[in-house]
Write a protein that holds these residues in place. Structure first.
Motif, PDB file in Angstrom:
ATOM      1  N   ASN A  87      -8.373  -1.997 -11.395  1.00  0.00           N
ATOM      2  CA  ASN A  87      -8.023  -0.587 -11.281  1.00  0.00           C
ATOM      3  C   ASN A  87      -7.500  -0.258  -9.895  1.00  0.00           C
ATOM      4  OD1 ASN A  87      -8.834  -0.231 -13.888  1.00  0.00           O
ATOM      5  ND2 ASN A  87     -10.766   0.784 -13.396  1.00  0.00           N
ATOM      6  N   SER A  88      -6.796   0.863  -9.809  1.00  0.00           N
ATOM      7  CA  SER A  88      -6.247   1.330  -8.551  1.00  0.00           C
ATOM      8  C   SER A  88      -7.363   1.726  -7.587  1.00  0.00           C
ATOM      9  CB  SER A  88      -5.317   2.525  -8.802  1.00  0.00           C
ATOM     10  OG  SER A  88      -5.005   3.182  -7.599  1.00  0.00           O
ATOM     11  N   ARG A  96      -4.365  -0.708 -11.970  1.00  0.00           N
ATOM     12  CA  ARG A  96      -3.550  -1.023 -10.795  1.00  0.00           C
ATOM     13  C   ARG A  96      -2.190  -1.554 -11.224  1.00  0.00           C
ATOM     14  NH1 ARG A  96      -2.377  -5.687  -8.397  1.00  0.00           N
ATOM     15  NH2 ARG A  96      -3.879  -6.796  -9.699  1.00  0.00           N
ATOM     16  N   ASP A 107      -0.685  -0.209   0.991  1.00  0.00           N
ATOM     17  CA  ASP A 107      -0.838  -0.385  -0.464  1.00  0.00           C
ATOM     18  C   ASP A 107      -2.285  -0.090  -0.852  1.00  0.00           C
ATOM     19  OD1 ASP A 107      -0.957  -1.126  -3.067  1.00  0.00           O
ATOM     20  OD2 ASP A 107      -0.381  -3.220  -2.760  1.00  0.00           O
ATOM     21  N   TYR A 108      -2.491   1.042  -1.543  1.00  0.00           N
ATOM     22  CA  TYR A 108      -3.808   1.388  -2.080  1.00  0.00           C
ATOM     23  C   TYR A 108      -3.750   1.571  -3.600  1.00  0.00           C
ATOM     24  CZ  TYR A 108      -4.828   2.193   2.820  1.00  0.00           C
ATOM     25  OH  TYR A 108      -4.979   2.032   4.176  1.00  0.00           O
ATOM     26  N   GLY A 109      -2.716   1.027  -4.211  1.00  0.00           N
ATOM     27  CA  GLY A 109      -2.620   1.055  -5.660  1.00  0.00           C
ATOM     28  C   GLY A 109      -2.283   2.407  -6.244  1.00  0.00           C
ATOM     29  N   PHE A 110      -1.676   3.303  -5.451  1.00  0.00           N
ATOM     30  CA  PHE A 110      -1.371   4.640  -5.964  1.00  0.00           C
ATOM     31  C   PHE A 110       0.066   4.671  -6.478  1.00  0.00           C
ATOM     32  CE2 PHE A 110       0.190   9.014  -5.511  1.00  0.00           C
ATOM     33  CZ  PHE A 110      -0.771   9.690  -6.248  1.00  0.00           C
ATOM     34  N   ASP A 111       0.205   4.643  -7.784  1.00  0.00           N
ATOM     35  CA  ASP A 111       1.514   4.749  -8.423  1.00  0.00           C
ATOM     36  C   ASP A 111       1.308   5.210  -9.857  1.00  0.00           C
ATOM     37  OD1 ASP A 111       4.185   4.628  -9.012  1.00  0.00           O
ATOM     38  OD2 ASP A 111       4.238   2.452  -9.265  1.00  0.00           O
ATOM     39  N   THR A 301     -13.335   2.112  -4.536  1.00  0.00           N
ATOM     40  CA  THR A 301     -13.021   1.175  -5.615  1.00  0.00           C
ATOM     41  C   THR A 301     -13.987   1.287  -6.775  1.00  0.00           C
ATOM     42  OG1 THR A 301     -14.347  -0.554  -4.575  1.00  0.00           O
ATOM     43  CG2 THR A 301     -12.011  -0.433  -3.977  1.00  0.00           C
TER      44      THR A 301
END
Length: 373
Positions: A87-88, A96, A107-111, A301
Motif C-alpha cells: 500500500n501507499s 502503491r 517518493d511516498y507512494g502518492f498517486d 505505513t
C-alpha cells in the motif's frame, strides 16, 4: 644316417617359419625367501591431460570490466525500496503504484490517479521540480511584495496576479519574466544532463534505476550545499527529498494565497499573524511543543494512523496531572485563610473590584498587540 638327420632338421626349421608366432608370457615366480611379487608390467602410457593451474581452481574469471562506468551497488541507489509495502505510504488505504517503488527522491507512494503509470515518469518529475522551485520563490516574493512594494505596483494592496489583476507596468514585468522562463524551458526541456559534471554523478547514482540521471539537474550549486548532507548518493538523495518536501508545501501555500485574496479582496499579510508582532503565535508554538512532548503520530505505513504517547509521554502527562491536583489541593486548603485575608484587604482597599477588572485589562493588552484580532 648323418645325411638323413641333417635333412630332417632342415625341414623342421623351414616349417616353423610358417607357424604363427606365440606371444611370450613372462611368468613371475615368487621367491621362497622374500615372497616379493615381480615388478608389474607397465601399460602403454595415455596422453596426459593438461592439469589445471592453481590460479584457475575455485577462482572467479577476471572478465574485462568497463572501469570508467562500473558502479558498485553500495555506491548507488537500488530500486525496490518499497517492494515489500503493497500500500501507499502517503495514503495507506490505497495500493502503491508500481512505478513508485522508493527509488526516487520525494517518493511516498502518492498517486491516487495513477498518472505515474500512464504518462512519461521522467517528464512528470521534471515538471514537479520546476513548479516546486517557482512556488518556493513565489511563497517568499508574494508577501514581501505586499509588505515592501509601493502602492502603485499593487492591486488594492494585493500582489498582482491573474486573479487579482495587474496594472500596465506589472504586466510588462510579468510578461518579461514569463518570456525568460519560456526561453529557459526551450533550452532545457530536451536536454541531456549527463554531460555535465553533476550529471555524471547523478548518472552513476541512478544507474541501477534508469539511464536518465536526476530530474531538475541544471549543474547549479554555487555555494556547494549539495554535499551538506553527505557526499554520497544517500546524502544527495536526502537533500533532494528536502527540496521536494519544501516545494510541495510552497505549491500548496501559493495556491492558498491566490484563492484567499481572490475570495476576500484583502492582502494575505493583512489577516495573517505570521507577518505582524503578536502574542498569539508564540502561544500556539508553545502549545505545539508541549503537545509533541506527550503525543506523537503513529507510522504512516500502518492503517489506521494513530495518535499515541511518546516513550515518556504518559509519565509526563501523569506528572502534569499530579502537579495540577497538588496545586489545587493546596489552593483549596488555604482558601478559607485567604478569604479572610482578602475580606480584610477589601474592607480597606476595595480589591475585589480591582481584581475583577484585571482579566479585562490583560485581554485588552493582548489584543492591542495584534490589530486584526
Amino acid at each position: 644316417m648323418k645325411f638323413s638327420a641333417v635333412l630332417f632338421a632342415a625341414l623342421a626349421s623351414s616349417t616353423s617359419a610358417f607357424a604363427p608366432a606365440r606371444p611370450s608370457v613372462s611368468r613371475g615366480i615368487l621367491s621362497a625367501a622374500t615372497l616379493e611379487a615381480p615388478a608389474a608390467v607397465e601399460a602403454p602410457a595415455e596422453p596426459a591431460s593438461e592439469a589445471p593451474a592453481a590460479s584457475d581452481m575455485g577462482v572467479e574469471k577476471d572478465w574485462p570490466v568497463d572501469q570508467a562506468n562500473f558502479v558498485k551497488d553500495s555506491e548507488r541507489v537500488l530500486p525496490g525500496r518499497y517492494n515489500d509495502t503493497p500500500n501507499s505510504i502517503a495514503v495507506p488505504f490505497l495500493p502503491r503504484p508500481t512505478a513508485l517503488d522508493g527509488s526516487h527522491a520525494g517518493d511516498y507512494g502518492f498517486d491516487p490517479l495513477g498518472l505515474s503509470e500512464k504518462l512519461d515518469f521522467y517528464a512528470m518529475q521534471e515538471s514537479e521540480v520546476r513548479h516546486a522551485r517557482l512556488a518556493m520563490l513565489a511563497a517568499v516574493g508574494w508577501p514581501m511584495s505586499e509588505l515592501l512594494a509601493p502602492s502603485w505596483m499593487l492591486q488594492n494592496g494585493c500582489a498582482p496576479s491573474v486573479l487579482n489583476g495587474v496594472n500596465p507596468l506589472s504586466f510588462l514585468a510579468i510578461a518579461g519574466f514569463l518570456g525568460a522562463a519560456g526561453w529557459f524551458e526551450l533550452k532545457t526541456s530536451l536536454r541531456a544532463s549527463q554531460a555535465t559534471p553533476m550529471g555524471k554523478i547523478h548518472e552513476k547514482d541512478m544507474s541501477a534505476v534508469w539511464k536518465y540521471g536526476v530530474p531538475g539537474d541544471y549543474n547549479w550549486d554555487p555555494l556547494n550545499l549539495y554535499s551538506s548532507c553527505g557526499d554520497d548518493f544517500k546524502g544527495r538523495k536526502g537533500l533532494r527529498d528536502v527540496e521536494l518536501s519544501h516545494g510541495r508545501v510552497a505549491m500548496l501555500g501559493i495556491t492558498y494565497f491566490a484563492f484567499w485574496e481572490a475570495l476576500t479582496g484583502h492582502p494575505i499579510v493583512e489577516n495573517n499573524m505570521l507577518f505582524h508582532p503578536n502574542a498569539l503565535f508564540p502561544l500556539l508554538v508553545a502549545g505545539y511543543v508541549g503537545w509533541t512532548q506527550i503525543y506523537e503520530v503513529g507510522s504512516l505505513t500502518e492503517y489506521p494512523i494513530e495518535i499515541k504517547y511518546t516513550n515518556e509521554g504518559e509519565m509526563k502527562l501523569n506528572r502534569l496531572k499530579s502537579g495540577i491536583q497538588a496545586t489545587m489541593s493546596q489552593v483549596n486548603s488555604s482558601t478559607s485563610a485567604s478569604k479572610s485575608q482578602l475580606d480584610e484587604l477589601d474592607d480597606k482597599f476595595d480589591i475585589y473590584e480591582k481584581l475583577a477588572a484585571g482579566p479585562k485589562k490583560i485581554e485588552d493588552a493582548l489584543r492591542s498587540t495584534y490589530k486584526y484580532w
